[in-house]
Write a protein that holds these residues in place. Structure first.
Motif, mmCIF file in Angstrom:
data_model
loop_
_atom_site.group_PDB
_atom_site.id
_atom_site.type_symbol
_atom_site.label_atom_id
_atom_site.label_comp_id
_atom_site.label_asym_id
_atom_site.label_seq_id
_atom_site.Cartn_x
_atom_site.Cartn_y
_atom_site.Cartn_z
ATOM 1 N N THR A 150 -31.003 -24.011 -20.731
ATOM 2 C CA THR A 150 -29.968 -24.940 -21.170
ATOM 3 C C THR A 150 -30.315 -25.481 -22.544
ATOM 4 N N ASP A 151 -31.611 -25.744 -22.749
ATOM 5 C CA ASP A 151 -32.103 -26.224 -24.040
ATOM 6 C C ASP A 151 -33.254 -25.318 -24.476
ATOM 7 N N PRO A 152 -32.968 -24.310 -25.323
ATOM 8 C CA PRO A 152 -34.019 -23.365 -25.731
ATOM 9 C C PRO A 152 -35.216 -24.019 -26.416
ATOM 10 N N SER A 153 -35.033 -25.210 -26.998
ATOM 11 C CA SER A 153 -36.173 -25.866 -27.653
ATOM 12 C C SER A 153 -37.227 -26.300 -26.645
ATOM 13 N N GLN A 154 -36.875 -26.298 -25.357
ATOM 14 C CA GLN A 154 -37.836 -26.667 -24.325
ATOM 15 C C GLN A 154 -38.671 -25.478 -23.852
ATOM 16 N N ILE A 155 -38.508 -24.313 -24.494
ATOM 17 C CA ILE A 155 -39.268 -23.111 -24.135
ATOM 18 C C ILE A 155 -40.066 -22.649 -25.368
ATOM 19 N N PRO A 156 -40.937 -23.505 -25.889
ATOM 20 C CA PRO A 156 -41.710 -23.079 -27.058
ATOM 21 C C PRO A 156 -42.938 -22.272 -26.646
ATOM 22 N N CYS A 157 -43.614 -21.750 -27.634
ATOM 23 C CA CYS A 157 -44.897 -21.082 -27.443
ATOM 24 C C CYS A 157 -45.915 -21.777 -28.341
ATOM 25 N N GLU A 158 -47.168 -21.463 -28.150
ATOM 26 C CA GLU A 158 -48.220 -22.043 -28.980
ATOM 27 C C GLU A 158 -49.001 -20.934 -29.662
ATOM 28 N N VAL A 159 -49.427 -21.216 -30.882
ATOM 29 C CA VAL A 159 -50.277 -20.310 -31.639
ATOM 30 C C VAL A 159 -51.561 -21.073 -31.939
ATOM 31 N N LEU A 160 -52.690 -20.528 -31.510
ATOM 32 C CA LEU A 160 -53.994 -21.132 -31.768
ATOM 33 C C LEU A 160 -54.774 -20.192 -32.663
ATOM 34 N N ASN A 161 -54.955 -20.596 -33.901
ATOM 35 C CA ASN A 161 -55.628 -19.787 -34.910
ATOM 36 C C ASN A 161 -56.960 -20.464 -35.219
ATOM 37 N N GLU A 162 -58.030 -20.023 -34.585
ATOM 38 C CA GLU A 162 -59.339 -20.648 -34.791
ATOM 39 C C GLU A 162 -59.914 -20.346 -36.169
ATOM 40 N N VAL A 163 -59.537 -19.232 -36.768
ATOM 41 C CA VAL A 163 -60.069 -18.872 -38.086
ATOM 42 C C VAL A 163 -59.618 -19.893 -39.133
ATOM 43 N N ASP A 164 -58.320 -20.243 -39.130
ATOM 44 C CA ASP A 164 -57.780 -21.198 -40.094
ATOM 45 C C ASP A 164 -57.635 -22.598 -39.507
ATOM 46 N N ASN A 165 -58.135 -22.798 -38.293
ATOM 47 C CA ASN A 165 -58.135 -24.097 -37.650
ATOM 48 C C ASN A 165 -56.713 -24.646 -37.506
ATOM 49 N N GLU A 166 -55.819 -23.847 -36.936
ATOM 50 C CA GLU A 166 -54.431 -24.260 -36.754
ATOM 51 C C GLU A 166 -54.045 -24.190 -35.285
ATOM 52 N N HIS A 167 -53.236 -25.154 -34.871
ATOM 53 C CA HIS A 167 -52.670 -25.196 -33.521
ATOM 54 C C HIS A 167 -51.208 -25.575 -33.688
ATOM 55 N N LEU A 168 -50.327 -24.625 -33.445
ATOM 56 C CA LEU A 168 -48.907 -24.798 -33.712
ATOM 57 C C LEU A 168 -48.081 -24.613 -32.450
ATOM 58 N N GLU A 169 -46.995 -25.385 -32.352
ATOM 59 C CA GLU A 169 -45.968 -25.117 -31.356
ATOM 60 C C GLU A 169 -44.837 -24.432 -32.107
ATOM 61 N N VAL A 170 -44.420 -23.266 -31.619
ATOM 62 C CA VAL A 170 -43.502 -22.437 -32.395
ATOM 63 C C VAL A 170 -42.378 -21.875 -31.524
ATOM 64 N N VAL A 171 -41.326 -21.426 -32.199
ATOM 65 C CA VAL A 171 -40.332 -20.539 -31.596
ATOM 66 C C VAL A 171 -40.324 -19.285 -32.462
ATOM 67 N N PHE A 172 -40.292 -18.147 -31.830
ATOM 68 C CA PHE A 172 -40.364 -16.891 -32.561
ATOM 69 C C PHE A 172 -39.011 -16.530 -33.156
ATOM 70 N N THR A 173 -39.049 -15.925 -34.332
ATOM 71 C CA THR A 173 -37.818 -15.505 -35.004
ATOM 72 C C THR A 173 -37.732 -13.991 -35.136
ATOM 73 N N GLY A 174 -38.783 -13.295 -34.809
ATOM 74 C CA GLY A 174 -38.721 -11.842 -34.891
ATOM 75 C C GLY A 174 -40.035 -11.181 -34.549
ATOM 76 N N PHE A 175 -39.925 -9.971 -34.025
ATOM 77 C CA PHE A 175 -41.089 -9.159 -33.684
ATOM 78 C C PHE A 175 -40.743 -7.728 -34.081
ATOM 79 N N SER A 176 -41.510 -7.143 -34.943
ATOM 80 C CA SER A 176 -41.277 -5.751 -35.324
ATOM 81 C C SER A 176 -42.590 -4.993 -35.210
ATOM 82 N N TYR A 177 -42.484 -3.687 -34.995
ATOM 83 C CA TYR A 177 -43.687 -2.866 -34.893
ATOM 84 C C TYR A 177 -43.403 -1.479 -35.427
ATOM 85 N N ARG A 178 -44.478 -0.781 -35.768
ATOM 86 C CA ARG A 178 -44.321 0.539 -36.358
ATOM 87 C C ARG A 178 -45.565 1.388 -36.100
ATOM 88 N N HIS A 179 -45.323 2.698 -35.980
ATOM 89 C CA HIS A 179 -46.390 3.698 -35.927
ATOM 90 C C HIS A 179 -46.432 4.367 -37.291
#
Length: 192
Positions: free
Chosen positions: A108-137
């Motif tokens: 009903t409210d897509p903003s209530q389905i976020p994901c988290e990104v934990l980047n220990e290398v750059d010391n970041e902890h983000l709550e995000v919504v994805f905007t795209g995923f692409s892949y290639r061989h």
């Protein structure tokens, strides 16, 4: 610290993505990490000059690109991680991304389905919504699947170290996080 020691420490730090259906700690840290910190403003030229309206920080964007490795299983790097090949981890990442997309559509409210990104290398902890995923061989690298994952940042839980570093570079034109109240009178550079 020697370059080799720094590389060893960074190799021990992990990159984790938390989906509603579970988390994935990447076998191989991303080759590229990007982030933006936009500023909301409007610049209008009038007959008498230029008018600038500033509205504060905008919605940040970011992303990663890289590979999950290849055929040989790598030692698990995160909690509850299995010994997966690069192909298996890529398939798991893609499956969780598609499950998240389905949850977003059904919510009903897509903003209530976020994901988290934990980047220990750059010391970041983000709550995000994805905007795209692409892949290639690639013919030149047939054993790896390269991917790009993009997102918009809903919340940035910066560590105390990162917050203090950002405040130190504050001043006119510097980045100040929401809730910070820098005292510009203490700025030795004279920026106000």
């Amino acid at each position: 610290m020697a370059r080799g020691e720094r590389m060893q420490i960074e190799a021990e730090k992990v990159f984790t993505i938390k989906f509603p259906s579970g988390e994935i700690t990447l076998n191989v840290n991303p080759e590229e990490y990007s982030a933006t910190a936009p500023h909301r403003q409007e610049v209008v030229q009038t007959l008498t000059g230029v008018v600038v309206d500033a509205f504060g920080a905008g919605i940040g964007e970011g992303g990663i690109s890289g590979t999950c490795g290849w055929g040989r299983p790598l030692a698990p790097r995160g909690k509850n991680q299995a010994n997966l090949t690069g192909q298996q981890q890529f398939e798991s990442l893609l499956r969780r991304y598609r499950e998240w997309q389905d949850l977003q559509v059904q919510a009903t409210d897509p903003s209530q389905i976020p994901c988290e990104v934990l980047n220990e290398v750059d010391n970041e902890h983000l709550e995000v919504v994805f905007t795209g995923f692409s892949y290639r061989h690639s013919v030149g690298d047939p054993f790896k699947i390269h991917f790009d994952l993009k997102w918009r940042i809903l919340k940035d839980w910066a560590s105390p170290f990162r917050r203090s570093a950002l405040i130190q570079i504050g001043g006119a034109g510097g980045l100040v996080l929401p809730g910070d109240t820098p005292d510009w009178d203490d700025d030795p550079s004279g920026n106000r």
